[in-house]
Write a protein that holds these residues in place. Sequence first.
Motif, PDB file in Angstrom:
ATOM      1  N   GLY A  41       0.739  -1.339  -0.376  1.00  0.00           N
ATOM      2  CA  GLY A  41       0.072   0.356   0.158  1.00  0.00           C
ATOM      3  C   GLY A  41       0.971   0.721   0.533  1.00  0.00           C
ATOM      4  N   GLY A  42       0.574   2.129   0.947  1.00  0.00           N
ATOM      5  CA  GLY A  42       0.657   3.614   0.858  1.00  0.00           C
ATOM      6  C   GLY A  42       1.945   3.990   1.076  1.00  0.00           C
ATOM      7  N   ARG A  43       2.801   2.929   1.781  1.00  0.00           N
ATOM      8  CA  ARG A  43       3.633   3.668   2.670  1.00  0.00           C
ATOM      9  C   ARG A  43       5.291   3.033   1.510  1.00  0.00           C
ATOM     10  NH1 ARG A  43       3.781   0.486   8.774  1.00  0.00           N
ATOM     11  NH2 ARG A  43       6.386   0.401   7.805  1.00  0.00           N
ATOM     12  N   ALA A  44       4.536   1.567   0.609  1.00  0.00           N
ATOM     13  CA  ALA A  44       5.236   1.173  -0.464  1.00  0.00           C
ATOM     14  C   ALA A  44       5.748   2.275  -1.357  1.00  0.00           C
ATOM     15  CB  ALA A  44       4.819  -0.091  -1.037  1.00  0.00           C
ATOM     16  N   ALA A  45       4.400   3.064  -1.445  1.00  0.00           N
ATOM     17  CA  ALA A  45       4.158   4.015  -3.060  1.00  0.00           C
ATOM     18  C   ALA A  45       4.790   4.874  -2.399  1.00  0.00           C
ATOM     19  CB  ALA A  45       2.793   4.159  -3.062  1.00  0.00           C
ATOM     20  N   VAL A  46       5.326   5.840  -1.218  1.00  0.00           N
ATOM     21  CA  VAL A  46       6.210   6.726  -1.154  1.00  0.00           C
ATOM     22  C   VAL A  46       7.825   6.047  -0.999  1.00  0.00           C
ATOM     23  CG1 VAL A  46       6.720   8.489   0.611  1.00  0.00           C
ATOM     24  CG2 VAL A  46       4.491   7.787   0.559  1.00  0.00           C
ATOM     25  N   THR A  47       7.861   5.473  -0.185  1.00  0.00           N
ATOM     26  CA  THR A  47       9.371   4.866  -0.447  1.00  0.00           C
ATOM     27  C   THR A  47      10.010   4.412  -1.370  1.00  0.00           C
ATOM     28  OG1 THR A  47       8.892   3.234   1.297  1.00  0.00           O
ATOM     29  CG2 THR A  47      10.871   3.019   0.230  1.00  0.00           C
ATOM     30  N   LEU A  48       9.224   3.927  -2.419  1.00  0.00           N
ATOM     31  CA  LEU A  48       9.730   4.268  -4.294  1.00  0.00           C
ATOM     32  C   LEU A  48       9.480   5.108  -4.994  1.00  0.00           C
ATOM     33  CD1 LEU A  48       7.591   0.951  -5.567  1.00  0.00           C
ATOM     34  CD2 LEU A  48       9.808   0.894  -5.083  1.00  0.00           C
ATOM     35  N   ILE A  49       8.780   6.078  -4.788  1.00  0.00           N
ATOM     36  CA  ILE A  49       8.472   6.994  -5.195  1.00  0.00           C
ATOM     37  C   ILE A  49       9.907   8.346  -5.352  1.00  0.00           C
ATOM     38  CG2 ILE A  49       7.291   9.848  -5.410  1.00  0.00           C
ATOM     39  CD1 ILE A  49       4.743   8.177  -5.744  1.00  0.00           C
ATOM     40  N   LEU A  50      10.126   8.449  -3.841  1.00  0.00           N
ATOM     41  CA  LEU A  50      11.377   8.902  -2.680  1.00  0.00           C
ATOM     42  C   LEU A  50      12.560   8.338  -3.376  1.00  0.00           C
ATOM     43  CD1 LEU A  50      10.362   9.776   0.516  1.00  0.00           C
ATOM     44  CD2 LEU A  50      10.924  11.194  -1.014  1.00  0.00           C
ATOM     45  N   SER A  51      12.807   6.979  -3.250  1.00  0.00           N
ATOM     46  CA  SER A  51      13.742   6.786  -3.653  1.00  0.00           C
ATOM     47  C   SER A  51      13.760   7.168  -5.094  1.00  0.00           C
ATOM     48  CB  SER A  51      13.954   5.513  -3.423  1.00  0.00           C
ATOM     49  OG  SER A  51      13.035   4.794  -4.473  1.00  0.00           O
ATOM     50  N   VAL A  52      13.440   7.110  -6.606  1.00  0.00           N
ATOM     51  CA  VAL A  52      13.700   7.192  -7.476  1.00  0.00           C
ATOM     52  C   VAL A  52      14.095   8.480  -8.024  1.00  0.00           C
ATOM     53  CG1 VAL A  52      12.059   7.153  -9.697  1.00  0.00           C
ATOM     54  CG2 VAL A  52      11.610   5.030  -8.554  1.00  0.00           C
ATOM     55  N   PHE A  53      12.180   9.406  -7.436  1.00  0.00           N
ATOM     56  CA  PHE A  53      13.217  10.807  -7.357  1.00  0.00           C
ATOM     57  C   PHE A  53      14.594  11.689  -6.822  1.00  0.00           C
ATOM     58  CE2 PHE A  53      12.492  15.345  -6.356  1.00  0.00           C
ATOM     59  CZ  PHE A  53      12.282  16.028  -6.635  1.00  0.00           C
ATOM     60  N   SER A  54      15.165  10.934  -5.608  1.00  0.00           N
ATOM     61  CA  SER A  54      16.238  10.818  -5.248  1.00  0.00           C
ATOM     62  C   SER A  54      17.411  10.765  -5.977  1.00  0.00           C
ATOM     63  CB  SER A  54      16.427  11.645  -3.877  1.00  0.00           C
ATOM     64  OG  SER A  54      17.175   9.834  -3.369  1.00  0.00           O
ATOM     65  N   SER A  55      17.042   9.775  -6.189  1.00  0.00           N
ATOM     66  CA  SER A  55      18.188   9.285  -7.517  1.00  0.00           C
ATOM     67  C   SER A  55      18.169  10.176  -9.084  1.00  0.00           C
ATOM     68  CB  SER A  55      17.816   7.732  -8.156  1.00  0.00           C
ATOM     69  OG  SER A  55      17.662   6.495  -7.499  1.00  0.00           O
ATOM     70  N   VAL A  56      17.207   9.983  -9.752  1.00  0.00           N
ATOM     71  CA  VAL A  56      17.244  10.889 -10.646  1.00  0.00           C
ATOM     72  C   VAL A  56      17.854  12.294 -10.581  1.00  0.00           C
ATOM     73  CG1 VAL A  56      15.682  11.607 -12.735  1.00  0.00           C
ATOM     74  CG2 VAL A  56      15.621   9.661 -11.566  1.00  0.00           C
ATOM     75  N   ALA A  57      17.383  13.253  -9.475  1.00  0.00           N
ATOM     76  CA  ALA A  57      17.386  14.124  -9.156  1.00  0.00           C
ATOM     77  C   ALA A  57      19.013  14.839  -8.814  1.00  0.00           C
ATOM     78  CB  ALA A  57      16.747  14.524  -7.673  1.00  0.00           C
ATOM     79  N   THR A  58      19.467  12.990  -7.622  1.00  0.00           N
ATOM     80  CA  THR A  58      21.710  13.282  -8.116  1.00  0.00           C
ATOM     81  C   THR A  58      22.262  13.834  -9.382  1.00  0.00           C
ATOM     82  OG1 THR A  58      20.675  12.158  -6.063  1.00  0.00           O
ATOM     83  CG2 THR A  58      22.717  12.254  -6.454  1.00  0.00           C
ATOM     84  N   GLU A  59      21.133  13.127 -10.021  1.00  0.00           N
ATOM     85  CA  GLU A  59      21.957  12.937 -11.246  1.00  0.00           C
ATOM     86  C   GLU A  59      22.330  13.423 -12.073  1.00  0.00           C
ATOM     87  OE1 GLU A  59      21.451   9.363 -14.140  1.00  0.00           O
ATOM     88  OE2 GLU A  59      22.453  10.357 -15.849  1.00  0.00           O
ATOM     89  N   PHE A  60      20.687  14.759 -12.328  1.00  0.00           N
ATOM     90  CA  PHE A  60      20.334  16.157 -12.827  1.00  0.00           C
ATOM     91  C   PHE A  60      21.169  16.746 -11.934  1.00  0.00           C
ATOM     92  CE2 PHE A  60      17.181  16.048 -15.903  1.00  0.00           C
ATOM     93  CZ  PHE A  60      17.393  15.015 -15.940  1.00  0.00           C
ATOM     94  N   VAL A  61      21.300  17.656 -11.023  1.00  0.00           N
ATOM     95  CA  VAL A  61      21.961  18.470 -10.093  1.00  0.00           C
ATOM     96  C   VAL A  61      23.956  17.751 -10.073  1.00  0.00           C
ATOM     97  CG1 VAL A  61      22.535  18.873  -7.011  1.00  0.00           C
ATOM     98  CG2 VAL A  61      20.374  18.431  -8.188  1.00  0.00           C
ATOM     99  N   TRP A  62      23.754  16.519 -10.344  1.00  0.00           N
ATOM    100  CA  TRP A  62      25.460  16.358 -10.430  1.00  0.00           C
ATOM    101  C   TRP A  62      25.982  17.173 -11.609  1.00  0.00           C
ATOM    102  CZ3 TRP A  62      29.426  13.698  -7.519  1.00  0.00           C
ATOM    103  CH2 TRP A  62      29.860  13.547  -7.731  1.00  0.00           C
ATOM    104  N   LEU A  63      24.690  16.433 -12.646  1.00  0.00           N
ATOM    105  CA  LEU A  63      25.893  17.295 -14.387  1.00  0.00           C
ATOM    106  C   LEU A  63      25.364  18.266 -13.926  1.00  0.00           C
ATOM    107  CD1 LEU A  63      24.179  14.389 -16.475  1.00  0.00           C
ATOM    108  CD2 LEU A  63      26.191  14.713 -15.357  1.00  0.00           C
ATOM    109  N   LEU A  64      24.796  19.394 -13.103  1.00  0.00           N
ATOM    110  CA  LEU A  64      24.098  20.716 -13.055  1.00  0.00           C
ATOM    111  C   LEU A  64      25.354  22.024 -12.603  1.00  0.00           C
ATOM    112  CD1 LEU A  64      20.283  21.216 -12.644  1.00  0.00           C
ATOM    113  CD2 LEU A  64      21.603  21.608 -15.053  1.00  0.00           C
ATOM    114  N   CYS A  65      25.873  20.747 -11.735  1.00  0.00           N
ATOM    115  CA  CYS A  65      27.078  21.280 -10.963  1.00  0.00           C
ATOM    116  C   CYS A  65      28.438  21.488 -11.512  1.00  0.00           C
ATOM    117  CB  CYS A  65      26.936  20.562  -9.395  1.00  0.00           C
ATOM    118  SG  CYS A  65      26.188  20.694  -8.143  1.00  0.00           S
ATOM    119  N   LYS A  66      28.110  20.563 -12.607  1.00  0.00           N
ATOM    120  CA  LYS A  66      29.745  20.446 -13.596  1.00  0.00           C
ATOM    121  C   LYS A  66      28.979  20.899 -14.869  1.00  0.00           C
ATOM    122  CE  LYS A  66      31.474  16.417 -14.154  1.00  0.00           C
ATOM    123  NZ  LYS A  66      32.287  15.370 -14.337  1.00  0.00           N
TER     124      LYS A  66
END
Lengths: 349, 435
Positions: A41-66
């Motif tokens: 249920g909901g707890r799984a959804a939140v965990t998945l969304i957060l991990s996918v979002f933070s992973s993708v965002a990290t790559e974008f932020v890293w490349l933007l910093c470069k």
Amino acid sequence: METVIISDTPHLRKKRTTKGIMLDVLIALIPATVAGLVYFGGRAAVTLILSVFSSVATEFVWLLCKKTDFKTILKQFDYTSAVTGLLLGLTMPPLEYSLWYIPVLSGIFAVGAVKMLFGGTGKNIVNPAIAGRVFAFIAFSGSMVSGWISPAFGSLSSGNEVYAGATPLTDLLGGGLQAVGVSNLDLFLGTGVPGCIGETCKIALIAGGIYLVARKVIKFQYPLIYIAVTGLVSVFMSGTDWNVFLPSVLGGGLILGAVFMATDYVTSPNNKPASYVYFVLLGVVTALLRYGTKIEVVSFAILLMNLIVPLLNAYIRPRPFGATPVIKMIKDKIEAKKASAVKKEADGK
Amino acid sequence: MNLKIKKGKPFFRGIHVPDRKELARDRAIEVFDAPSVATIALSQHIGKPSEPAVKAGDYVGMGQLIGKKSGFIGANIFSSVSGTVLGIEKRQSVNGITGDYVVIENDRLDKAVFLEPLKDREKETIISRITEAGIVGMGGAGFPVDVKLSPKTPVDTLVINAAECEPYLTCDFRLMVEKTEEVLIGIRLLAKALGVENICIGIEKNKPEAIELFSKAEDMQTVVLKKAYPMGSEKHLIYCCTGRKVPTGKLPADAGCVVQNIATAYAVYEAVEKNKPLYERVMTVSGDGAENPGNFLVRNGTSYSEISEKCGVKENVKMFVSGGPMMGPAMLSTDVYTTKTSSGFLMLTEKEADTNAPTPCINCGACADVCPMKLLPMQIDFYTQAGDYEKAEKIGGVKNCISCGSCAYVCPAKRALVQSITLCKAKLAEKRGGK
């Protein structure tokens, strides 16, 4: 026709791209993701969304910093960090909402420290999702274990609604199925078995695996070898008790690890002979570690074995077409040695 | 069941490329107009360029010697038209390499100056005629045939390469279908020159007409090969036809085989029976960008732009390729000239030709899975990019590479693997030359 293009041979190329492969992996993960959402249920959804979002965002932020142009980043984006994020989420328990920082920090660690720091796609030494999971387990061990909840469906065999315990495997390794109160079918379907979001429903994982094999993204031999060797070594360690085989294969994250994690291109050997050795060793290491520690160790085993991949790549290589067969080569060497020894003897006399 | 037809040994690796042969396979060979100015390269083969035998102002006939073989590995060059030599000029080849070209103005009289008829068909006579007629391997490499026919090790089998595994190309297929008798005579002459009885003809499964025609020849074994690229590679053709493996770093002759191409056999027939030196060849013009694809008998020294004008170029052409799409070079401009080894001229559209930029290697191992030589192209690429050419040879095995391009075809990261391999080979050769 205004311009002609000059490029290196061959001018024809297969249509498959890295992006396409990663998209295939994402598609293959859909059944497992859906199963996880239905079960937890909901707890799984939140965990998945957060991990996918933070992973993708990290790559974008890293490349933007470069100081990479945002359009270039979008063009270069090959879904690898999305796969990492999704796998990371699937290997986490459905965490309580107050623990939102665990998937976020793990995602940042997985993509930032394990992948981007080493040079981005294709350059990482260990699988980022595995490293992220191990990071979470070590850094937040208490919270991670408290995250276990029972799935929405109870056990089919015993009707146990609530099963209390860290993970059935821990008890399984100690006492066997009866002690836990679930059957092999329960383990297979994930009914009544708490666990990580993506690992409980084996049928969804196998469906994803079949899709990957059909799309020729992975070779079916590799996960099969890994799973079979783990099962067999577990049987052997328990004094050839064949009842251990199915639970040790179906329990825990073995199938998720075997289908989606161990077959990761970047962190597995690049040729067939080395891959066979790798997956056999991986099975042995997993079974032995499980036996020794009595906890679920698939991720630790893969993490450890990732480190010896460069070694395998360097020393186990196919012999070129037309090369002298190994046996003949050894025979020739022995004969040459004999001949030289005879010659030496003759010279000595 | 015809006993003369044998199935080839299985060939597990390699790739399956859509062959696109339907574009030109049913087009009969047409004689292409002679160029008004023939620009004939003095280097049309592997080895030393030929020495010019004519000077500006000379009148030459069609088939007259204009470039004399120099060195052991070399070949004679002949005029493809009759007319006046305008001079010897510097031009670019399809690879972009500048060399000497004999420029001849065509007087459209086609005054033939052929070789003397042969008295007999003995081994030595045939070989000296092949040398005289300047015949080189016409599959693409352009290795002088007379050198190949005088192997240093004993040879017992002549393998005829009729696989034509390159996509698009159909010139050998057309020769096999239209000039069956002539090609068979050429093959028998080659076998005689080599002194062998055993002849194997390897034909890919996608040419059933050719298989049927050739299996009628009593004295030859027709081998039906699986459709795979690179089936036409010498080492793999020998393995599939005879089951022998050419040892690494050795020549086909070390496995007791010599491989010759269909077009070469036809050239030998013409030289021996018709006394005609090699100055023209069949060439496939194809690709989605060609309005009239087909097979043409083109004289050496015809400009590619003349061919493209005659065959029509569509608007959306993005790339011109000389030869097959897997190994042929892309051309910078069409102001280059055909040679003895020009087997194809492809006009590829954006949809056909890959123009993706390379992305990082993800170590998927697809290249190693398809490499017909069982090498590790990703390792060669990795070490070559790092400048460690010795390691590229040791771990990747670059010296065994046949440059077929299978690895780059399957690469999902679109890496320029062949380029790395070529660079690595060149650097290693440089190093060895320096020592």
